[in-house]
Motif scaffolding. Structure first.
Motif, PDB file in Angstrom:
ATOM      1  N   ILE A  46       0.761  -1.101  -0.164  1.00  0.00           N
ATOM      2  CA  ILE A  46      -0.030  -0.053  -0.133  1.00  0.00           C
ATOM      3  C   ILE A  46       0.803   0.828   0.139  1.00  0.00           C
ATOM      4  CG2 ILE A  46      -1.852   1.395   0.556  1.00  0.00           C
ATOM      5  CD1 ILE A  46      -2.787  -1.171   2.290  1.00  0.00           C
ATOM      6  N   ALA A  47       0.476   1.758  -0.993  1.00  0.00           N
ATOM      7  CA  ALA A  47       1.261   3.770  -1.130  1.00  0.00           C
ATOM      8  C   ALA A  47      -0.323   4.523  -1.123  1.00  0.00           C
ATOM      9  CB  ALA A  47       2.305   3.428  -2.098  1.00  0.00           C
ATOM     10  N   GLY A  48       0.327   6.021  -1.666  1.00  0.00           N
ATOM     11  CA  GLY A  48      -0.020   6.987  -1.307  1.00  0.00           C
ATOM     12  C   GLY A  48      -0.289   8.206  -0.666  1.00  0.00           C
ATOM     13  N   THR A  49      -0.368   9.597  -0.308  1.00  0.00           N
ATOM     14  CA  THR A  49      -0.105   9.915   0.786  1.00  0.00           C
ATOM     15  C   THR A  49      -0.850  10.673   1.409  1.00  0.00           C
ATOM     16  OG1 THR A  49       0.375  11.588  -1.405  1.00  0.00           O
ATOM     17  CG2 THR A  49       0.041  12.698   0.935  1.00  0.00           C
ATOM     18  N   ASN A  50      -2.245  10.183   1.554  1.00  0.00           N
ATOM     19  CA  ASN A  50      -3.418  10.352   2.257  1.00  0.00           C
ATOM     20  C   ASN A  50      -3.641   8.802   2.963  1.00  0.00           C
ATOM     21  OD1 ASN A  50      -2.322  13.084   3.922  1.00  0.00           O
ATOM     22  ND2 ASN A  50      -3.047  13.614   2.034  1.00  0.00           N
ATOM     23  N   GLY A  51      -4.579   8.211   3.908  1.00  0.00           N
ATOM     24  CA  GLY A  51      -4.964   7.219   3.626  1.00  0.00           C
ATOM     25  C   GLY A  51      -4.381   5.979   3.771  1.00  0.00           C
ATOM     26  N   GLY A 150       6.830   7.461   0.296  1.00  0.00           N
ATOM     27  CA  GLY A 150       7.148   7.093  -1.520  1.00  0.00           C
ATOM     28  C   GLY A 150       6.549   6.205  -2.827  1.00  0.00           C
ATOM     29  N   GLY A 151       7.086   5.425  -2.585  1.00  0.00           N
ATOM     30  CA  GLY A 151       7.430   3.953  -3.323  1.00  0.00           C
ATOM     31  C   GLY A 151       8.808   3.250  -4.055  1.00  0.00           C
ATOM     32  N   ARG A 152       8.668   4.298  -4.841  1.00  0.00           N
ATOM     33  CA  ARG A 152       9.839   3.184  -6.014  1.00  0.00           C
ATOM     34  C   ARG A 152      10.791   2.937  -5.541  1.00  0.00           C
ATOM     35  NH1 ARG A 152      12.814   6.751 -10.443  1.00  0.00           N
ATOM     36  NH2 ARG A 152      12.045   7.420  -9.629  1.00  0.00           N
ATOM     37  N   PHE A 153      12.075   3.788  -4.729  1.00  0.00           N
ATOM     38  CA  PHE A 153      12.819   3.219  -3.677  1.00  0.00           C
ATOM     39  C   PHE A 153      12.515   3.132  -2.709  1.00  0.00           C
ATOM     40  CE2 PHE A 153      14.800   5.918  -7.231  1.00  0.00           C
ATOM     41  CZ  PHE A 153      15.393   4.892  -7.466  1.00  0.00           C
ATOM     42  N   ASP A 154      11.014   2.842  -1.763  1.00  0.00           N
ATOM     43  CA  ASP A 154      10.818   2.984  -0.723  1.00  0.00           C
ATOM     44  C   ASP A 154      11.985   1.631  -0.482  1.00  0.00           C
ATOM     45  OD1 ASP A 154       9.220   3.236   1.943  1.00  0.00           O
ATOM     46  OD2 ASP A 154       8.901   1.743   1.529  1.00  0.00           O
ATOM     47  N   ALA A 155      12.252   0.993   1.131  1.00  0.00           N
ATOM     48  CA  ALA A 155      12.816   0.109   1.423  1.00  0.00           C
ATOM     49  C   ALA A 155      11.860  -1.348   1.161  1.00  0.00           C
ATOM     50  CB  ALA A 155      13.144   0.197   2.473  1.00  0.00           C
ATOM     51  N   THR A 156      10.887  -1.482   1.057  1.00  0.00           N
ATOM     52  CA  THR A 156       9.656  -2.203   1.266  1.00  0.00           C
ATOM     53  C   THR A 156       9.536  -2.827  -0.220  1.00  0.00           C
ATOM     54  OG1 THR A 156       7.670  -0.808   1.648  1.00  0.00           O
ATOM     55  CG2 THR A 156       8.453  -1.191   3.263  1.00  0.00           C
ATOM     56  N   ASN A 157       9.729  -1.657  -1.354  1.00  0.00           N
ATOM     57  CA  ASN A 157       9.966  -1.950  -2.561  1.00  0.00           C
ATOM     58  C   ASN A 157      11.105  -3.083  -3.160  1.00  0.00           C
ATOM     59  OD1 ASN A 157       8.049  -1.369  -4.816  1.00  0.00           O
ATOM     60  ND2 ASN A 157       9.627  -0.313  -5.833  1.00  0.00           N
ATOM     61  N   LEU A 184       4.834  14.182 -10.588  1.00  0.00           N
ATOM     62  CA  LEU A 184       5.976  13.653 -10.482  1.00  0.00           C
ATOM     63  C   LEU A 184       6.051  12.606  -8.285  1.00  0.00           C
ATOM     64  CD1 LEU A 184       8.817  16.786 -10.262  1.00  0.00           C
ATOM     65  CD2 LEU A 184       7.993  15.460 -11.874  1.00  0.00           C
ATOM     66  N   ILE A 185       5.548  13.315  -7.711  1.00  0.00           N
ATOM     67  CA  ILE A 185       5.269  12.800  -6.116  1.00  0.00           C
ATOM     68  C   ILE A 185       4.067  11.228  -6.916  1.00  0.00           C
ATOM     69  CG2 ILE A 185       3.719  12.217  -4.479  1.00  0.00           C
ATOM     70  CD1 ILE A 185       4.276  15.098  -4.095  1.00  0.00           C
ATOM     71  N   ALA A 190       3.621   5.292  -7.657  1.00  0.00           N
ATOM     72  CA  ALA A 190       3.463   4.341  -8.489  1.00  0.00           C
ATOM     73  C   ALA A 190       4.586   3.525  -8.847  1.00  0.00           C
ATOM     74  CB  ALA A 190       3.324   5.200  -9.899  1.00  0.00           C
ATOM     75  N   GLY A 191       5.646   3.964  -8.297  1.00  0.00           N
ATOM     76  CA  GLY A 191       7.118   2.867  -8.117  1.00  0.00           C
ATOM     77  C   GLY A 191       6.624   1.335  -7.938  1.00  0.00           C
ATOM     78  N   ILE A 192       5.889   1.426  -6.610  1.00  0.00           N
ATOM     79  CA  ILE A 192       5.323   0.069  -6.707  1.00  0.00           C
ATOM     80  C   ILE A 192       5.039  -0.915  -7.451  1.00  0.00           C
ATOM     81  CG2 ILE A 192       5.620   1.376  -4.226  1.00  0.00           C
ATOM     82  CD1 ILE A 192       2.546   0.240  -4.065  1.00  0.00           C
ATOM     83  N   ILE A 193       3.965   0.009  -8.277  1.00  0.00           N
ATOM     84  CA  ILE A 193       3.009  -1.103  -9.316  1.00  0.00           C
ATOM     85  C   ILE A 193       4.285  -2.140  -9.739  1.00  0.00           C
ATOM     86  CG2 ILE A 193       1.862  -1.372 -11.240  1.00  0.00           C
ATOM     87  CD1 ILE A 193       0.715   1.691 -10.598  1.00  0.00           C
ATOM     88  N   LYS A 194       3.773  -3.920  -9.809  1.00  0.00           N
ATOM     89  CA  LYS A 194       4.331  -4.552 -10.819  1.00  0.00           C
ATOM     90  C   LYS A 194       4.030  -5.080 -11.931  1.00  0.00           C
ATOM     91  CE  LYS A 194       7.884  -4.406  -7.719  1.00  0.00           C
ATOM     92  NZ  LYS A 194       7.048  -3.104  -6.665  1.00  0.00           N
ATOM     93  N   ALA A 195       4.439  -5.618 -12.799  1.00  0.00           N
ATOM     94  CA  ALA A 195       3.598  -5.821 -14.030  1.00  0.00           C
ATOM     95  C   ALA A 195       2.884  -7.103 -13.564  1.00  0.00           C
ATOM     96  CB  ALA A 195       5.312  -6.735 -14.551  1.00  0.00           C
ATOM     97  N   GLY A 196       2.222  -6.670 -14.671  1.00  0.00           N
ATOM     98  CA  GLY A 196       1.566  -8.234 -14.241  1.00  0.00           C
ATOM     99  C   GLY A 196       0.805  -8.446 -12.989  1.00  0.00           C
ATOM    100  N   CYS A 197       0.980  -7.422 -11.844  1.00  0.00           N
ATOM    101  CA  CYS A 197       0.278  -7.849 -10.890  1.00  0.00           C
ATOM    102  C   CYS A 197      -0.726  -6.840 -10.151  1.00  0.00           C
ATOM    103  CB  CYS A 197       0.674  -7.082  -9.568  1.00  0.00           C
ATOM    104  SG  CYS A 197       2.427  -8.362  -9.922  1.00  0.00           S
ATOM    105  N   PRO A 198      -1.587  -7.167 -10.165  1.00  0.00           N
ATOM    106  CA  PRO A 198      -3.365  -6.584 -10.229  1.00  0.00           C
ATOM    107  C   PRO A 198      -2.748  -5.108  -9.182  1.00  0.00           C
ATOM    108  CG  PRO A 198      -3.985  -8.657  -9.156  1.00  0.00           C
ATOM    109  CD  PRO A 198      -2.163  -9.022  -9.217  1.00  0.00           C
ATOM    110  N   VAL A 199      -3.164  -3.984  -9.436  1.00  0.00           N
ATOM    111  CA  VAL A 199      -3.405  -2.670  -8.669  1.00  0.00           C
ATOM    112  C   VAL A 199      -4.944  -2.140  -8.316  1.00  0.00           C
ATOM    113  CG1 VAL A 199      -2.739  -1.448 -10.638  1.00  0.00           C
ATOM    114  CG2 VAL A 199      -2.382   0.183  -8.870  1.00  0.00           C
ATOM    115  N   VAL A 200      -5.126  -1.203  -7.763  1.00  0.00           N
ATOM    116  CA  VAL A 200      -6.841  -1.156  -7.685  1.00  0.00           C
ATOM    117  C   VAL A 200      -5.887   0.825  -6.909  1.00  0.00           C
ATOM    118  CG1 VAL A 200      -8.252  -0.577  -5.327  1.00  0.00           C
ATOM    119  CG2 VAL A 200      -7.411  -2.858  -6.149  1.00  0.00           C
ATOM    120  N   ILE A 201      -7.008   2.113  -7.722  1.00  0.00           N
ATOM    121  CA  ILE A 201      -6.388   3.217  -7.230  1.00  0.00           C
ATOM    122  C   ILE A 201      -7.244   3.573  -6.993  1.00  0.00           C
ATOM    123  CG2 ILE A 201      -6.163   5.525  -9.058  1.00  0.00           C
ATOM    124  CD1 ILE A 201      -4.911   2.834 -11.106  1.00  0.00           C
TER     125      ILE A 201
END
Length: 445
Positions: A46-51, A150-157, A184-185, A190-201
Motif C-alpha cells: 500500500i502506497a499513497g499520501t493520505n489514507g 514514496g514508493g519507487r525507492f522505499d525499502a519495502t519495494n 512527480l509524486i 506508482a513505483g510499487i506497481i509490478k508488471a502483471g500484478c493487480p493494482v487498485v487506484i
C-alpha cells in the motif's frame, strides 16, 4: 524503555538519519539474511499520501473478521516502535494479531544488525529487513505492508510480486524527496506497481496523479481497478453502499470518522478482491464496524488529557499534516451534524518539512481559534510563533502556547461555555499525536 527500543537507539547513534533513495543497500542486507522477502505469505502493498494507514486497518479488520491470520507493517509509530510490527495470531487462537513481543523484536533486530556488519545503512532499512525476517518466519495467511516514503525507492519495494498493490489519494507531501508537483509524486508512488500484478487506484482529486497511475498500470499490463470508474462507495440512510463491476453491498458505516473513510474502505474491499481474498458480506460488515486506527480522527474519551478541557468538551486527535489531510479533517469536523453547534478550537504542532499554510487554509471559517505548540519529541518541530503566523496568514485567529496542556487550560478557562462545550482538535503531526497518547496513557495496543 523496552529492550528493542534500546537496540534501536544504539542503531540511531551509529547510522545516518534520513532516507536512502535506492534499493541497493536493503537488497544487499536481505541477501545476507537469505532473502526473507521472497519467503513471505501473499502481500498487499500500500502506497499513497493520505489514507495508507486507514486502508491497512480496514484490510486487517475485514481479513481477521473472516478468520484469516494477518501480519501488518505500518510506519511511523505513535508511541512505541512495536506498533510497526503487528504479528498474526497463532493458529487456533481467538481474536486478531498482536504487536510484536519485545524479546522477539529485540532478538531479530540484533540478527539483522549483525548481518549488516556495520555497513552504511539507515535505521528504516534495518527495520524493514527486520519486518521481512519476522513475517517470513512466523506463519500468516497474508501480510499487509505499508510504504514508508514514496514508493519507487522505499525499502519495502523489494517485494517481487505482491498479491495486490493499493494506491490511496496522492497530494503534495515530502516535496524535498518526491518532487514539487503532484504528477512527480504520483510517479514515485506508482513505483510499487509490478508488471502483471493487480493494482487498485483510490480516488484522486488531482487529474495529473490519476493519469500517471493509470498510465503506469497500462504500461506494465497490470490488471487495474480505478475508484469512480470500476468501483465506488457512498453513504445512504446511515449505511455505506459499496459497488463494483460485480456486486453491490449494503454495509454498516465504518467505525473510523469522516466521509473520506468511505473511499478508503472501498479501496480495501476492492483490494482484497484483487488479491484473491473472497470475504463474505457479513465479514466485511463486521470488519468495518470494528476497525480501529489510533491517532486518526480519534476521540479521546478517557485519560488525563481528555479531562483537561472542561466538562463536556470533546478532544479529537489526528496526525494529518499536509493540505490534503487538512481538507478531509476539517470537513469531518464541520460536517458531523451532532457537532455543528460546538465551537472548534485547533491545537497544532508541525515539523519544518511541512506546508502549514496549505493545511490551515482548510480550517478558515471553521475553527474559532488556533493554538500552536512545539513538538517535544523531534528536533525538526516548527517554532510555535512562526506556526501561529502561518495560521494567521490563512485567515485564522491564532496564538502560540508552550504546551498542549497550556493550550487546553487556556480553552478551559477563557473559552469554556457551560451550555455549549467546545470541540478541540489536536493535530498537525504524528509526533504530536504520539506525545498526546503517551501523556493520556492510552497508547496503541
Amino acid at each position: 524503555m523496552s529492550r528493542a527500543a534500546l537496540e534501536i537507539d544504539a542503531l540511531m547513534a551509529l547510522h545516518p538519519k534520513g532516507y536512502d533513495l535506492s534499493l541497493d543497500r536493503i537488497q544487499q542486507l536481505l541477501d545476507r539474511l537469505d532473502n526473507p522477502h521472497r519467503k513471505m505469505p501473499p502481500i498487499i502493498h500500500i502506497a499513497g499520501t493520505n489514507g495508507k494507514g486507514s486502508v491497512s486497518a480496514f484490510c486487517r479488520s475485514m481479513l481477521e473478521a473472516s478468520g484469516h491470520r494477518v501480519h501488518v507493517h505500518t510506519s511511523p509509530h505513535l508511541v512505541c516502535w512495536h506498533e510497526r510490527f503487528r504479528m498474526a495470531a497463532e493458529a487456533g487462537a481467538e481474536g486478531g494479531g498482536q504487536l510484536v513481543d519485545d524479546d522477539l523484536l529485540c532478538a531479530t533486530i540484533r540478527r539483522v544488525a549483525a548481518a549488516n556488519a556495520g555497513a552504511a545503512i539507515t535505521v528504516f532499512e534495518i527495520l524493514t529487513a527486520t519486518m521481512f525476517v519476522l513475517f517470513s518466519e512466523h506463519p500468516a495467511d497474508v501480510a499487509i505492508i505499508e510504504v514508508g516514503l514514496g514508493g519507487r525507492f522505499d525499502a519495502t519495494n523489494v517485494i517481487p510480486g505482491p498479491a495486490a498493490t493499493l494506491i490511496t489519494p496522492i497530494s503534495l507531501d515530502h516535496q524535498a524527496y518526491l518532487g514539487d508537483r503532484v504528477e512527480l509524486i504520483a510517479a514515485e508512488k506508482a513505483g510499487i506497481i509490478k508488471a502483471g500484478c493487480p493494482v487498485v487506484i483510490g480516488e484522486q482529486l488531482e487529474a495529473e496523479a490519476r493519469d500517471v497511475l493509470i498510465g503506469t498500470a497500462e504500461r506494465l499490463r497490470s490488471p487495474m481497478a480505478v475508484y469512480g470508474q470500476d468501483f465506488m462507495a457512498y453513504g445512504e440512510h446511515n449505511r455505506l453502499i459499496y459497488q463494483d463491476e460485480e456486486e453491490l453491498l449494503d454495509l454498516p458505516l465504518p467505525h473510523l470518522t469522516g466521509r473520506h473513510q468511505f473511499g478508503n474502505a472501498a479501496v480495501a474491499i476492492r483490494g482484497l478482491k484483487a488479491a484473491g481474498f473472497l470475504i463474505s458480506e457479513d465479514a466485511i460488515g463486521r470488519g468495518l464496524a470494528s476497525v480501529a486506527w489510533p491517532g486518526r480522527l480519534q476521540l479521546l474519551s478517557t485519560g488525563p488529557i481528555s479531562e483537561m478541557a472542561g466538562p463536556g468538551a470533546e478532544i479529537w486527535i489526528d496526525g494529518g499534516h499536509n493540505p490534503g489531510a487538512g481538507r478531509v479533517v476539517a470537513e469531518a469536523m464541520a460536517n458531523a451534524e451532532e457537532r455543528q453547534s460546538r465551537e472548534l478550537f485547533v491545537i497544532c504542532g508541525m515539523l519544518n518539512t511541512k506546508e502549514p499554510r496549505g493545511f490551515f487554509e482548510a480550517f478558515a471559517g471553521i475553527a474559532k481559534h488556533v493554538f500552536t505548540v512545539p513538538i517535544q519529541s523531534s528536533e525538526a518541530g516548527l517554532d510555535p510563533v512562526a506556526l501561529a503566523s502561518d495560521a494567521a496568514e490563512a485567515s485564522l485567529s491564532a496564538e502560540p502556547a508552550d504546551t498542549v496542556e497550556a493550550a487546553l487550560k487556556a480553552i478551559a478557562t477563557a473559552w469554556q461555555r457551560p451550555d455549549n462545550p467546545p470541540r478541540i482538535l489536536i493535530c498537525g503531526s504524528l509526533y504530536l499525536v504520539g506525545e498526546v497518547l503517551a501523556a493520556n496513557r492510552t497508547p496503541p495496543r
